[in-house]
Design a protein around this motif. Sequence first.
Motif, PDB file in Angstrom:
ATOM      1  N   GLN A 141     140.644  35.637  69.672  1.00 33.72           N
ATOM      2  CA  GLN A 141     141.398  35.950  68.449  1.00 33.72           C
ATOM      3  C   GLN A 141     142.465  36.997  68.788  1.00 33.72           C
ATOM      4  O   GLN A 141     142.336  37.737  69.756  1.00 33.72           O
ATOM      5  CB  GLN A 141     140.452  36.477  67.363  1.00 33.72           C
ATOM      6  CG  GLN A 141     139.456  35.419  66.872  1.00 33.72           C
ATOM      7  CD  GLN A 141     138.685  35.897  65.651  1.00 33.72           C
ATOM      8  OE1 GLN A 141     139.188  36.699  64.846  1.00 33.72           O
ATOM      9  NE2 GLN A 141     137.458  35.411  65.496  1.00 33.72           N
ATOM     10  N   GLU A 142     143.471  37.065  67.967  1.00 37.28           N
ATOM     11  CA  GLU A 142     144.593  37.985  68.208  1.00 37.28           C
ATOM     12  C   GLU A 142     144.142  39.450  68.135  1.00 37.28           C
ATOM     13  O   GLU A 142     143.193  39.784  67.426  1.00 37.28           O
ATOM     14  CB  GLU A 142     145.680  37.751  67.156  1.00 37.28           C
ATOM     15  CG  GLU A 142     146.466  36.470  67.345  1.00 37.28           C
ATOM     16  CD  GLU A 142     147.290  36.478  68.647  1.00 37.28           C
ATOM     17  OE1 GLU A 142     147.612  35.378  69.110  1.00 37.28           O
ATOM     18  OE2 GLU A 142     147.582  37.567  69.194  1.00 37.28           O
ATOM     19  N   ASN A 143     144.854  40.287  68.885  1.00 39.61           N
ATOM     20  CA  ASN A 143     144.702  41.744  68.762  1.00 39.61           C
ATOM     21  C   ASN A 143     143.268  42.237  68.851  1.00 39.61           C
ATOM     22  O   ASN A 143     142.821  43.042  68.026  1.00 39.61           O
ATOM     23  CB  ASN A 143     145.310  42.218  67.444  1.00 39.61           C
ATOM     24  CG  ASN A 143     146.830  42.080  67.465  1.00 39.61           C
ATOM     25  OD1 ASN A 143     147.454  42.298  68.515  1.00 39.61           O
ATOM     26  ND2 ASN A 143     147.409  41.684  66.360  1.00 39.61           N
ATOM     27  N   GLN A 144     142.558  41.745  69.805  1.00 33.54           N
ATOM     28  CA  GLN A 144     141.195  42.248  70.033  1.00 33.54           C
ATOM     29  C   GLN A 144     141.264  43.478  70.916  1.00 33.54           C
ATOM     30  O   GLN A 144     141.895  43.442  71.979  1.00 33.54           O
ATOM     31  CB  GLN A 144     140.336  41.161  70.679  1.00 33.54           C
ATOM     32  CG  GLN A 144     140.154  39.970  69.766  1.00 33.54           C
ATOM     33  CD  GLN A 144     139.622  40.393  68.396  1.00 33.54           C
ATOM     34  OE1 GLN A 144     138.519  40.879  68.285  1.00 33.54           O
ATOM     35  NE2 GLN A 144     140.455  40.237  67.375  1.00 33.54           N
ATOM     36  N   GLU A 145     140.636  44.562  70.491  1.00 34.15           N
ATOM     37  CA  GLU A 145     140.657  45.800  71.273  1.00 34.15           C
ATOM     38  C   GLU A 145     139.290  46.074  71.876  1.00 34.15           C
ATOM     39  O   GLU A 145     138.254  45.849  71.230  1.00 34.15           O
ATOM     40  CB  GLU A 145     141.115  46.967  70.392  1.00 34.15           C
ATOM     41  CG  GLU A 145     142.565  46.823  69.961  1.00 34.15           C
ATOM     42  CD  GLU A 145     143.073  48.018  69.154  1.00 34.15           C
ATOM     43  OE1 GLU A 145     142.230  48.775  68.638  1.00 34.15           O
ATOM     44  OE2 GLU A 145     144.314  48.171  69.050  1.00 34.15           O
ATOM     45  N   PHE A 146     139.322  46.556  73.099  1.00 30.48           N
ATOM     46  CA  PHE A 146     138.106  46.825  73.871  1.00 30.48           C
ATOM     47  C   PHE A 146     138.182  48.209  74.492  1.00 30.48           C
ATOM     48  O   PHE A 146     139.258  48.601  74.993  1.00 30.48           O
ATOM     49  CB  PHE A 146     137.946  45.801  75.004  1.00 30.48           C
ATOM     50  CG  PHE A 146     137.644  44.415  74.543  1.00 30.48           C
ATOM     51  CD1 PHE A 146     138.627  43.624  73.981  1.00 30.48           C
ATOM     52  CD2 PHE A 146     136.364  43.897  74.655  1.00 30.48           C
ATOM     53  CE1 PHE A 146     138.359  42.343  73.531  1.00 30.48           C
ATOM     54  CE2 PHE A 146     136.077  42.609  74.224  1.00 30.48           C
ATOM     55  CZ  PHE A 146     137.075  41.831  73.659  1.00 30.48           C
ATOM     56  N   LEU A 147     137.057  48.896  74.501  1.00 28.99           N
ATOM     57  CA  LEU A 147     136.916  50.116  75.283  1.00 28.99           C
ATOM     58  C   LEU A 147     136.544  49.681  76.698  1.00 28.99           C
ATOM     59  O   LEU A 147     135.632  48.854  76.870  1.00 28.99           O
ATOM     60  CB  LEU A 147     135.794  50.966  74.680  1.00 28.99           C
ATOM     61  CG  LEU A 147     135.730  52.425  75.045  1.00 28.99           C
ATOM     62  CD1 LEU A 147     136.985  53.160  74.583  1.00 28.99           C
ATOM     63  CD2 LEU A 147     134.493  53.046  74.387  1.00 28.99           C
ATOM     64  N   ILE A 148     137.265  50.187  77.676  1.00 29.19           N
ATOM     65  CA  ILE A 148     137.029  49.806  79.077  1.00 29.19           C
ATOM     66  C   ILE A 148     136.571  51.037  79.837  1.00 29.19           C
ATOM     67  O   ILE A 148     137.177  52.120  79.709  1.00 29.19           O
ATOM     68  CB  ILE A 148     138.338  49.297  79.724  1.00 29.19           C
ATOM     69  CG1 ILE A 148     139.034  48.254  78.844  1.00 29.19           C
ATOM     70  CG2 ILE A 148     138.075  48.769  81.134  1.00 29.19           C
ATOM     71  CD1 ILE A 148     138.220  47.036  78.519  1.00 29.19           C
ATOM     72  N   VAL A 149     135.498  50.884  80.587  1.00 28.20           N
ATOM     73  CA  VAL A 149     135.051  51.976  81.465  1.00 28.20           C
ATOM     74  C   VAL A 149     135.085  51.437  82.891  1.00 28.20           C
ATOM     75  O   VAL A 149     134.330  50.514  83.237  1.00 28.20           O
ATOM     76  CB  VAL A 149     133.627  52.452  81.116  1.00 28.20           C
ATOM     77  CG1 VAL A 149     133.181  53.570  82.070  1.00 28.20           C
ATOM     78  CG2 VAL A 149     133.570  52.944  79.670  1.00 28.20           C
ATOM     79  N   ASP A 150     136.010  51.954  83.694  1.00 26.44           N
ATOM     80  CA  ASP A 150     136.082  51.494  85.086  1.00 26.44           C
ATOM     81  C   ASP A 150     136.576  52.638  85.972  1.00 26.44           C
ATOM     82  O   ASP A 150     136.649  53.798  85.532  1.00 26.44           O
ATOM     83  CB  ASP A 150     136.918  50.214  85.231  1.00 26.44           C
ATOM     84  CG  ASP A 150     138.351  50.323  84.735  1.00 26.44           C
ATOM     85  OD1 ASP A 150     139.047  49.296  84.714  1.00 26.44           O
ATOM     86  OD2 ASP A 150     138.779  51.451  84.400  1.00 26.44           O
ATOM     87  N   ARG A 151     136.915  52.328  87.211  1.00 27.14           N
ATOM     88  CA  ARG A 151     137.108  53.362  88.238  1.00 27.14           C
ATOM     89  C   ARG A 151     138.575  53.655  88.473  1.00 27.14           C
ATOM     90  O   ARG A 151     139.384  52.721  88.563  1.00 27.14           O
ATOM     91  CB  ARG A 151     136.490  52.863  89.563  1.00 27.14           C
ATOM     92  CG  ARG A 151     136.608  53.832  90.725  1.00 27.14           C
ATOM     93  CD  ARG A 151     136.096  53.207  92.022  1.00 27.14           C
ATOM     94  NE  ARG A 151     136.220  54.131  93.167  1.00 27.14           N
ATOM     95  CZ  ARG A 151     137.356  54.303  93.836  1.00 27.14           C
ATOM     96  NH1 ARG A 151     138.458  53.634  93.501  1.00 27.14           N
ATOM     97  NH2 ARG A 151     137.413  55.173  94.854  1.00 27.14           N
ATOM     98  N   GLY A 152     138.886  54.927  88.612  1.00 23.89           N
ATOM     99  CA  GLY A 152     140.231  55.353  88.994  1.00 23.89           C
ATOM    100  C   GLY A 152     140.222  55.909  90.398  1.00 23.89           C
ATOM    101  O   GLY A 152     139.235  56.499  90.840  1.00 23.89           O
ATOM    102  N   GLY A 153     141.292  55.691  91.090  1.00 25.25           N
ATOM    103  CA  GLY A 153     141.406  56.222  92.455  1.00 25.25           C
ATOM    104  C   GLY A 153     142.514  55.497  93.190  1.00 25.25           C
ATOM    105  O   GLY A 153     142.963  54.433  92.756  1.00 25.25           O
ATOM    106  N   PRO A 154     142.963  56.060  94.302  1.00 22.67           N
ATOM    107  CA  PRO A 154     144.110  55.481  95.034  1.00 22.67           C
ATOM    108  C   PRO A 154     143.734  54.224  95.832  1.00 22.67           C
ATOM    109  O   PRO A 154     144.600  53.451  96.219  1.00 22.67           O
ATOM    110  CB  PRO A 154     144.529  56.606  95.983  1.00 22.67           C
ATOM    111  CG  PRO A 154     143.279  57.412  96.206  1.00 22.67           C
ATOM    112  CD  PRO A 154     142.500  57.319  94.920  1.00 22.67           C
ATOM    113  N   GLU A 155     142.420  54.011  96.034  1.00 20.04           N
ATOM    114  CA  GLU A 155     142.015  52.875  96.882  1.00 20.04           C
ATOM    115  C   GLU A 155     142.284  51.542  96.177  1.00 20.04           C
ATOM    116  O   GLU A 155     142.231  51.457  94.944  1.00 20.04           O
ATOM    117  CB  GLU A 155     140.514  52.955  97.222  1.00 20.04           C
ATOM    118  CG  GLU A 155     140.073  54.199  97.952  1.00 20.04           C
ATOM    119  CD  GLU A 155     139.977  55.428  97.020  1.00 20.04           C
ATOM    120  OE1 GLU A 155     139.902  56.545  97.558  1.00 20.04           O
ATOM    121  OE2 GLU A 155     140.022  55.253  95.780  1.00 20.04           O
TER     122      GLU A 155
END
Length: 172
Positions: free
Chosen positions: A139-153
């Motif tokens: 459906q249109e405009n579905q929003e999600f909270l995302i938890v993932d990894r940050g880093g230069p790799e």
Amino acid sequence: MSQAPNRMPLIPRPLTREAFAPFGDVIETAGRDHFTINDGYAERFHDLANIDLAEQNGRTLLSIFRARPRPRPIVITMMERHPLSSQAFIPLYSVPFLVLVAPAGAEPTLENLTLFRTNGRQGVNFARGVWHFPLLVEQENQEFLIVDRGGPEKNCDLFYFEGVLGEIPAAT
Ligand SMILES: NC(=O)N[C@@H](O)C(=O)O
Ligand code: NI
């Protein structure tokens, strides 16, 4: 509707904790242990997913994706994985979405693809290295909270299918 010769239809199955266990965690309250907190004014559904982000000093990222549906039929040309971390998707609205996965490790094949549809009250956490198609909303405009990894790799491997491709039909 006749199926194109080089397409394999992918039909979604209901997402359950048991069926998704090889790929990661289902984030939901149904059937999960909980305990009362805050003087009885809240229930805590505790520790629902293995958030695995620490590899090579990874940083925790909390983001929101606002997603829109891909045109149907959706032809599955690729899959991706995050070799250094898990990735969690928690819907901010109670709307079902699709989850396409293949086991971590060897390159994905059409035969080991599994397509799920959530019940609208579930999120998912892909375990590290699990192959998945990017977020698939219906459906249109579905929003999600995302938890993932940050880093230069580099933390996103892509795999492209050749020959017969998977396809999510118009009406599934
Ligand atoms: N690209 C991005 O941040 N998201 C993807 O990894 C995805 O699985 O949706
Ligand atoms: Ni991803």
